[in-house]
Design a protein around this motif. Structure first.
Motif: not given
Ligand SMILES: [Zn+2]
Length: 140
Positions: A18, A20, A22, A29-30, A52
């Protein structure tokens, strides 16, 4: 046959890391928030998904996740901007069950005019099952 280059990064595959950072895959995730399949459960999750969206050039998602009263009419993203790293520095409230939250983050970018970072303390509100970005607190 060649595909014309798109300036903004394409939507990541579900198995990709992802944007972002994470540590989860985009699909876990996003990705599910940007696709509208589910709603970000916390202010931090919404913050990450908006990062994102900046990283992948998803202006529609940015507008959709903006509080109506502070939402701009439209949004022009700089196609040369490459957002490549997000650090969440602090969160206040913004958990499941809260009505509002505050997230301080630092985002890093590369641009033909030079690389840099942006630090912001953002306010979020929760309504009807969705978190929204409201605005940024003025810096001290
Ligand atoms: Zn993510």
């Amino acid at each position: 046959m060649t595909t014309p280059p798109t300036k903004l990064p394409r939507t990541p595959d579900a198995q990709d890391r992802c944007p972002c950072l994470s540590g989860n895959t985009y699909g876990e995730c996003c990705g599910r928030y940007l696709s509208g399949d589910s709603a970000a459960p916390t202010a931090e999750a919404l913050m990450r998904s908006r990062f994102t969206a900046f990283a992948t050039g998803d202006g529609d998602y940015l507008l959709r996740s903006w509080w109506p009263a502070t939402r701009p009419v439209d949004l022009e993203l700089d196609e040369d901007m490459r957002w490549y790293r997000l650090d969440i520095l602090d969160t206040v409230r913004g958990k499941v069950g809260d009505d509002d939250g505050v997230v301080t983050f630092r985002a890093y970018y590369r641009h033909p005019d030079g690389a840099g970072q942006q630090q912001e303390t953002s306010r979020f509100r929760h309504r009807d099952g969705h978190w929204y970005y409201v605005d940024a607190l003025a810096l001290d």
